[in-house]
Scaffold this active site. Sequence first.
Site, PDB file in Angstrom:
ATOM      1  N   GLY A  99       3.220 -11.995  -0.135  1.00 10.61           N
ATOM      2  CA  GLY A  99       3.170 -12.358  -1.546  1.00 10.61           C
ATOM      3  C   GLY A  99       3.680 -11.265  -2.472  1.00 10.61           C
ATOM      4  N   GLY A 100       4.521 -10.399  -1.970  1.00 11.03           N
ATOM      5  CA  GLY A 100       5.093  -9.369  -2.835  1.00 11.03           C
ATOM      6  C   GLY A 100       4.473  -8.001  -2.601  1.00 11.03           C
ATOM      7  N   TYR A 105      11.745  -9.518  18.834  1.00 14.28           N
ATOM      8  CA  TYR A 105      11.744  -8.328  17.976  1.00 14.28           C
ATOM      9  C   TYR A 105      12.672  -7.313  18.649  1.00 14.28           C
ATOM     10  CZ  TYR A 105       7.448 -10.083  15.690  1.00 14.28           C
ATOM     11  OH  TYR A 105       6.499 -10.824  15.011  1.00 14.28           O
ATOM     12  N   PRO A 119       0.995  -2.617  -2.339  1.00 15.51           N
ATOM     13  CA  PRO A 119       1.090  -1.321  -3.021  1.00 15.51           C
ATOM     14  C   PRO A 119       1.292  -1.427  -4.534  1.00 15.51           C
ATOM     15  CG  PRO A 119       2.323  -1.267  -0.981  1.00 15.51           C
ATOM     16  CD  PRO A 119       1.887  -2.689  -1.176  1.00 15.51           C
ATOM     17  N   PHE A 173       2.072 -10.257   7.833  1.00 16.41           N
ATOM     18  CA  PHE A 173       2.402  -9.645   6.537  1.00 16.41           C
ATOM     19  C   PHE A 173       1.119  -9.257   5.777  1.00 16.41           C
ATOM     20  CE2 PHE A 173       6.445 -12.502   6.348  1.00 16.41           C
ATOM     21  CZ  PHE A 173       7.122 -11.631   7.186  1.00 16.41           C
ATOM     22  N   PRO A 174       0.139  -8.601   6.428  1.00 15.43           N
ATOM     23  CA  PRO A 174      -1.119  -8.295   5.728  1.00 15.43           C
ATOM     24  C   PRO A 174      -0.922  -7.366   4.532  1.00 15.43           C
ATOM     25  CG  PRO A 174      -1.002  -7.075   7.790  1.00 15.43           C
ATOM     26  CD  PRO A 174       0.137  -8.048   7.802  1.00 15.43           C
ATOM     27  N   LEU A 175       0.154  -6.591   4.561  1.00 13.41           N
ATOM     28  CA  LEU A 175       0.406  -5.676   3.436  1.00 13.41           C
ATOM     29  C   LEU A 175       1.481  -6.215   2.510  1.00 13.41           C
ATOM     30  CD1 LEU A 175       0.339  -2.271   5.375  1.00 13.41           C
ATOM     31  CD2 LEU A 175      -1.442  -3.254   3.934  1.00 13.41           C
TER      32      LEU A 175
HETATM   33  N1  NAP Z   1       3.449 -14.721  13.754  1.00 12.35           N
HETATM   34  C1  NAP Z   1       4.488 -14.482  12.983  1.00 12.35           C
HETATM   35  O1  NAP Z   1       5.297 -15.337  12.723  1.00 12.35           O
HETATM   36  C2  NAP Z   1       4.679 -13.127  12.399  1.00 12.35           C
HETATM   37  C3  NAP Z   1       5.551 -12.963  11.316  1.00 12.35           C
HETATM   38  C4  NAP Z   1       5.692 -11.700  10.775  1.00 12.35           C
HETATM   39  C5  NAP Z   1       4.989 -10.633  11.300  1.00 12.35           C
HETATM   40  N2  NAP Z   1       4.157 -10.838  12.361  1.00 12.35           N
HETATM   41  C6  NAP Z   1       3.362  -9.733  12.925  1.00 12.35           C
HETATM   42  O2  NAP Z   1       2.541  -9.227  11.892  1.00 12.35           O
HETATM   43  C7  NAP Z   1       2.682  -7.814  11.842  1.00 12.35           C
HETATM   44  C8  NAP Z   1       2.435  -7.342  10.437  1.00 12.35           C
HETATM   45  O3  NAP Z   1       3.449  -7.790   9.566  1.00 12.35           O
HETATM   46  P1  NAP Z   1       4.600  -6.833   9.057  1.00 12.35           P
HETATM   47  O4  NAP Z   1       4.688  -5.639   9.925  1.00 12.35           O
HETATM   48  O5  NAP Z   1       5.809  -7.653   8.919  1.00 12.35           O
HETATM   49  O6  NAP Z   1       4.155  -6.488   7.589  1.00 12.35           O
HETATM   50  P2  NAP Z   1       2.931  -5.653   6.992  1.00 12.35           P
HETATM   51  O7  NAP Z   1       2.038  -5.161   8.070  1.00 12.35           O
HETATM   52  O8  NAP Z   1       2.357  -6.454   5.907  1.00 12.35           O
HETATM   53  O9  NAP Z   1       3.690  -4.437   6.318  1.00 12.35           O
HETATM   54  C9  NAP Z   1       4.484  -3.575   7.061  1.00 12.35           C
HETATM   55  C10 NAP Z   1       5.249  -2.704   6.058  1.00 12.35           C
HETATM   56  O10 NAP Z   1       4.337  -1.897   5.361  1.00 12.35           O
HETATM   57  C11 NAP Z   1       4.619  -0.515   5.607  1.00 12.35           C
HETATM   58  N3  NAP Z   1       3.322   0.124   5.850  1.00 12.35           N
HETATM   59  C12 NAP Z   1       2.517   0.011   6.923  1.00 12.35           C
HETATM   60  N4  NAP Z   1       1.406   0.752   6.767  1.00 12.35           N
HETATM   61  C13 NAP Z   1       1.506   1.345   5.568  1.00 12.35           C
HETATM   62  C14 NAP Z   1       0.681   2.235   4.846  1.00 12.35           C
HETATM   63  N5  NAP Z   1      -0.485   2.663   5.331  1.00 12.35           N
HETATM   64  N6  NAP Z   1       1.105   2.660   3.616  1.00 12.35           N
HETATM   65  C15 NAP Z   1       2.267   2.235   3.106  1.00 12.35           C
HETATM   66  N7  NAP Z   1       3.109   1.396   3.747  1.00 12.35           N
HETATM   67  C16 NAP Z   1       2.725   0.947   4.969  1.00 12.35           C
HETATM   68  C17 NAP Z   1       5.530  -0.461   6.792  1.00 12.35           C
HETATM   69  O11 NAP Z   1       6.473   0.589   6.657  1.00 12.35           O
HETATM   70  P3  NAP Z   1       6.445   1.889   7.634  1.00 12.35           P
HETATM   71  O12 NAP Z   1       7.074   1.460   8.910  1.00 12.35           O
HETATM   72  O13 NAP Z   1       7.240   2.875   6.874  1.00 12.35           O
HETATM   73  O14 NAP Z   1       5.009   2.274   7.780  1.00 12.35           O
HETATM   74  C18 NAP Z   1       6.251  -1.800   6.706  1.00 12.35           C
HETATM   75  O15 NAP Z   1       7.364  -1.715   5.852  1.00 12.35           O
HETATM   76  C19 NAP Z   1       4.107  -7.591  12.343  1.00 12.35           C
HETATM   77  O16 NAP Z   1       4.308  -6.254  12.733  1.00 12.35           O
HETATM   78  C20 NAP Z   1       4.219  -8.598  13.446  1.00 12.35           C
HETATM   79  O17 NAP Z   1       3.680  -8.078  14.652  1.00 12.35           O
HETATM   80  C21 NAP Z   1       3.984 -12.061  12.901  1.00 12.35           C
END
Ligand code: NAP
Length: 284
Positions: free
Chosen positions: A216-217, A63, A220, A211-213
């Site tokens: 799948g698209g 990262y 929000p 990708f908890p948020l």
């Molecule tokens: N094991 C793996 O292969 C793998 C793959 C992908 C990800 N991951 C891990 O999983 C974590 C989570 O996935 P992710 O960060 O990709 O996606 P995510 O948590 O599903 O979504 C993050 C996105 O949502 C926004 N967000 C966060 N909190 C919010 C809120 N309260 N309201 C509105 N928007 C919000 C963030 O933007 P802002 O920055 O503007 O808040 C960012 O664009 C990653 O950070 C990483 O550590 C692991």
Amino acid sequence: MPDAFDAGSVRLADRDVPRLGYGAMRLPGPGVWGPPADRAEALAVLRRAVELGIRVIDTAWYYGLDVANELIAEALRPYPEDLVLVTKLGGARRDDGSWYAALSDAELRAGCERDLRVLGLDSIPVVHLRWMDGTESGVSFADALGTMLELKAEGKIQRIGLSNVTLDQLEQALAATDVATVSNQYGFAQRDDQPVLDRCAAAGIPYLPFFPLVAGGGAPGDERLARVADRHGVTPAQAALAWLLARSPVMVPIPGTSRVAHLEENVAAGALRLTDEDLALLDG
Ligand SMILES: NC(=O)c1ccc[n+]([C@@H]2O[C@H](COP(=O)([O-])OP(=O)(O)OC[C@H]3O[C@@H](n4cnc5c(N)ncnc54)[C@H](OP(=O)(O)O)[C@@H]3O)[C@@H](O)[C@H]2O)c1
């Protein structure tokens, strides 16, 4: 002040940790590449996460490169004793930022050394074997797991987790070792991994959906989540996190954010209890 323990707790790496973690992938610049847009805010996010009780932080040397790990080390060293840093090995980046599988013995070892050096650790609490398409790397799952077991025997890794694995791969790993965590893609709009989640629940293995948020698209935009969010006076993202937490006692969402305000909202979602009526709407 929200408290990550409002989400409940789970046994992970011999510690009782809150079921709400943090993913550091959003800290580097656009495309998970280069320095953060706002370095002070990135450091503040990490410090606030720990202040709010978060004890599981997911990261990777790729990262950035190294950017997420450097920020974690700068913001949080000396690390709280009960902090569980979770790194991952198995991927790498080309000079243009594109991602590729790096699963050979030499690549896994080099990534581990890089994590140890940049994070300033002698041993990493949990390391995910992040499976990538094996045909690309030519490395079998068994061979990659073999390297992870060696790293554990050498003391560089305390516990092995798995990421992006199938149910078969999870069973294969369980036959060879304890599995500390599983981190696969799962979210309100992307539930294909339910069989692996169910297996983790049966075995008591914490499940860290990535990708908890946005899975799948994304949460929000979903109309059902928006309705539930309205009922509780919260945001759809918070409703999505509450749905995840209600989904399984081993669920440990690790939402990523680069903003303190979003981090605080995400932690506050841990206190939200969805009603049967909410769940019927969301799962109907
Ligand atoms: N094991 C793996 O292969 C793998 C793959 C992908 C990800 N991951 C891990 O999983 C974590 C989570 O996935 P992710 O960060 O990709 O996606 P995510 O948590 O599903 O979504 C993050 C996105 O949502 C926004 N967000 C966060 N909190 C919010 C809120 N309260 N309201 C509105 N928007 C919000 C963030 O933007 P802002 O920055 O503007 O808040 C960012 O664009 C990653 O950070 C990483 O550590 C692991």
